[in-house]
Scaffold this active site. Structure first.
Site, PDB file in Angstrom:
ATOM      1  N   GLU A  87       0.682  -1.200   0.066  1.00 43.22           N
ATOM      2  CA  GLU A  87      -0.047   0.034   0.016  1.00 43.22           C
ATOM      3  C   GLU A  87       0.944   1.031  -0.048  1.00 43.22           C
ATOM      4  OE1 GLU A  87      -3.242  -2.215   3.105  1.00 43.22           O
ATOM      5  OE2 GLU A  87      -2.224  -0.184   3.586  1.00 43.22           O
ATOM      6  N   LYS A  89       2.503   4.726   1.343  1.00 43.23           N
ATOM      7  CA  LYS A  89       3.006   5.132   2.538  1.00 43.23           C
ATOM      8  C   LYS A  89       2.858   6.724   2.349  1.00 43.23           C
ATOM      9  CE  LYS A  89       6.083   5.237   6.326  1.00 43.23           C
ATOM     10  NZ  LYS A  89       5.501   6.691   6.777  1.00 43.23           N
ATOM     11  N   ARG A  94      -2.075  10.078  10.895  1.00 45.51           N
ATOM     12  CA  ARG A  94      -2.862   8.834  11.114  1.00 45.51           C
ATOM     13  C   ARG A  94      -4.239   9.371  12.052  1.00 45.51           C
ATOM     14  NH1 ARG A  94      -0.661   3.832  11.639  1.00 45.51           N
ATOM     15  NH2 ARG A  94      -2.461   2.929  12.136  1.00 45.51           N
ATOM     16  N   ARG A 109      -3.411  10.044  16.018  1.00 44.06           N
ATOM     17  CA  ARG A 109      -2.557   9.092  16.497  1.00 44.06           C
ATOM     18  C   ARG A 109      -2.525   8.885  18.099  1.00 44.06           C
ATOM     19  NH1 ARG A 109       1.940   6.307  14.026  1.00 44.06           N
ATOM     20  NH2 ARG A 109       1.857   7.663  12.064  1.00 44.06           N
ATOM     21  N   GLU A 138      -5.009   7.533   6.909  1.00 45.14           N
ATOM     22  CA  GLU A 138      -4.222   8.533   6.970  1.00 45.14           C
ATOM     23  C   GLU A 138      -4.830   9.663   6.012  1.00 45.14           C
ATOM     24  OE1 GLU A 138       0.595   9.196   7.427  1.00 45.14           O
ATOM     25  OE2 GLU A 138      -0.363   7.450   7.552  1.00 45.14           O
ATOM     26  N   PHE A 177      -7.145   2.595   4.984  1.00 44.36           N
ATOM     27  CA  PHE A 177      -6.579   1.142   4.836  1.00 44.36           C
ATOM     28  C   PHE A 177      -6.905   0.063   5.464  1.00 44.36           C
ATOM     29  CE2 PHE A 177      -3.328   4.376   6.532  1.00 44.36           C
ATOM     30  CZ  PHE A 177      -3.214   3.485   7.914  1.00 44.36           C
ATOM     31  N   ARG A 248       4.450  -2.552  17.748  1.00 41.73           N
ATOM     32  CA  ARG A 248       5.189  -2.665  16.171  1.00 41.73           C
ATOM     33  C   ARG A 248       5.950  -3.679  16.243  1.00 41.73           C
ATOM     34  NH1 ARG A 248       7.467   2.360  14.412  1.00 41.73           N
ATOM     35  NH2 ARG A 248       7.073   3.360  16.305  1.00 41.73           N
ATOM     36  N   LYS A 254       7.670  -0.396   6.772  1.00 46.16           N
ATOM     37  CA  LYS A 254       7.738   0.459   5.662  1.00 46.16           C
ATOM     38  C   LYS A 254       8.880   0.611   4.761  1.00 46.16           C
ATOM     39  CE  LYS A 254       8.893   3.207  10.024  1.00 46.16           C
ATOM     40  NZ  LYS A 254       8.582   4.247  10.973  1.00 46.16           N
TER      41      LYS A 254
END
Length: 393
Positions: A87, A89, A94, A109, A138, A177, A248, A254
């Site tokens: 996708e 970035k 966010r 975020r 985002e 997304f 994470r 990314k």
């Protein structure tokens, strides 16, 4: 009372303490903490028993932490997983969108309610679905068909006055997304591939494009097209992975062409000299390890005099300790720090230091929970050490 951990106790320790105190499975506690984002409520439910924890679900207008990504490579992801989802970035902010009927709220975020600052985004997202939903996405600023820098978006997130005037100056475009909740059903435990199907069935506008493939050249073409469109790069996601709030991990990677960067917490500083004697001239930044903040490096470049004055205003009331020219801050502010390489170093507790660090930007949209982990920094070092361009001390 403050919902903050201030004495170096990590969330993992709190999770294990709740599990031990009430003799429940730590995995149940973990899942409840992800869904509720309220440790006190999770402890209360744990006291009632495992059944109460199993019944926990995401609820509308109670935002949960957003899933995070770490750096990696397209080649590694294809080799490890075969088929992967790619996708764009985006260089934006966010958001988490909650909607029930015609009532909707938008969260940042950091889980702050920013509905009042972004009525145009709210209107667009309401028009995009007839369902009750929680969406992850985002928002970017657009001008003449091209995305504008991140700071343009952040100004709108901060804005409290003259909203109508700001709407006319900058077009804000949401890109959705992921979906966490649909018509009463929590979806975070479903694999990404299934969540995407639900998302495409529920949302008709502003869907972020996604390409699923195991073909390396095809994915690299998507990466190139993202850059040509003015975006930061691409996100690589594992189709079989669940949505893990606040985590994470390796399920989201990314890919960016710029200098390597890390999001790090500002935990200390030193007064400047000369014309900068009235502001902080350098800063001690930290990563996290199990919720603890671990010093990683000092950074003294990258900020203009105006930005140093801004940082001073943000930190002057956060000083909790002084020792000569050195100060210690209550953690809260996050810097995006660029660097040329990671080096092993005994100087800092993390065991690494950044070569040629510089502040890229202030990340007011990010909080302490969003910063880099020590594990991911170790992985970066391992990848770097295999590179022929790696610096040899």
């Amino acid at each position: 009372m403050l919902e903050e951990l201030r004495i170096g106790v990590g969330e993992g320790s709190v999770r294990d303490a709740i599990a031990k105190a009430f003799t429940v499975d730590p995995a149940l506690v973990e899942h409840a903490m992800q869904a509720l984002n309220d440790t006190g409520e999770v402890a209360r439910l744990a006291k009632l028993g495992p059944a109460s924890l199993r019944d926990v679900a995401i609820t509308l207008f109670h935002p949960v932490r957003m899933m995070l990504a770490q750096q990696g490579t397209i080649e590694d992801m294809v080799r490890e997983h075969g088929q992967i989802a790619a996708e764009y970035k985006y260089d934006g902010s966010r958001f988490q969108f909650h909607k029930k009927g015609n009532w909707a709220r938008l969260y940042s975020r950091r889980l702050e309610d920013v509905t009042g600052s972004l009525p145009d985004v709210i209107e667009k997202l309401i028009s995009a679905t007839e369902h009750d939903v929680i969406l992850d996405g985002e928002v970017i600023a657009m001008k003449d068909g091209r995305p504008m820098p991140f700071q343009s978006v952040l100004r709108r997130f901060r804005r409290r006055h003259d909203i109508a005037e700001a709407q006319g100056a900058i077009e804000m475009v949401p890109n959705v997304f992921d979906i966490l909740y649909l018509d009463g059903e929590t979806l975070i435990d479903l694999p990404l591939s299934e969540r995407r199907k639900r998302l495409e069935g529920a949302v008709t506008l502003f869907l972020a494009p996604q390409m699923v493939s195991s073909d390396l050249p095809e994915i690299e073409r998507t990466y190139k097209s993202a850059l040509e469109a003015g975006h930061e790069g691409i996100m690589i996601k594992v189709p079989g992975s669940p949505y893990s709030p606040g985590q994470r991990g390796k399920n989201w990677i990314k890919i960016k062409p710029e200098v390597d960067t890390l999001d790090l917490a500002v935990i200390g500083g030193e007064w400047g000299e000369g014309k900068r004697a009235h502001v902080f001239g350098s800063f001690l930044v930290a990563c996290q390890d199990g919720g603890r903040l671990i010093p990683l490096s000092r950074v003294a470049t990258g900020l203009s005099d105006e930005q140093l004055a801004e940082v001073y205003d943000l930190l002057k009331d956060k000083i909790i300790k002084k020792a000569g020219k050195e100060v210690t801050f209550e953690p809260g502010l996050v810097f995006e720090v660029g660097y040329s390489e990671l080096q092993v170093s005994p100087t800092y507790e993390a065991g690494f230091a950044l070569r040629f660090p510089r502040v890229i930007r202030i990340r007011e949209d990010k909080g302490i929970f969003d910063i880099e982990t020590l594990d991911s920094i170790r992985e970066r070092y391992q990848r770097q050490s295999k590179s022929p361009q790696a610096y040899k001390a």
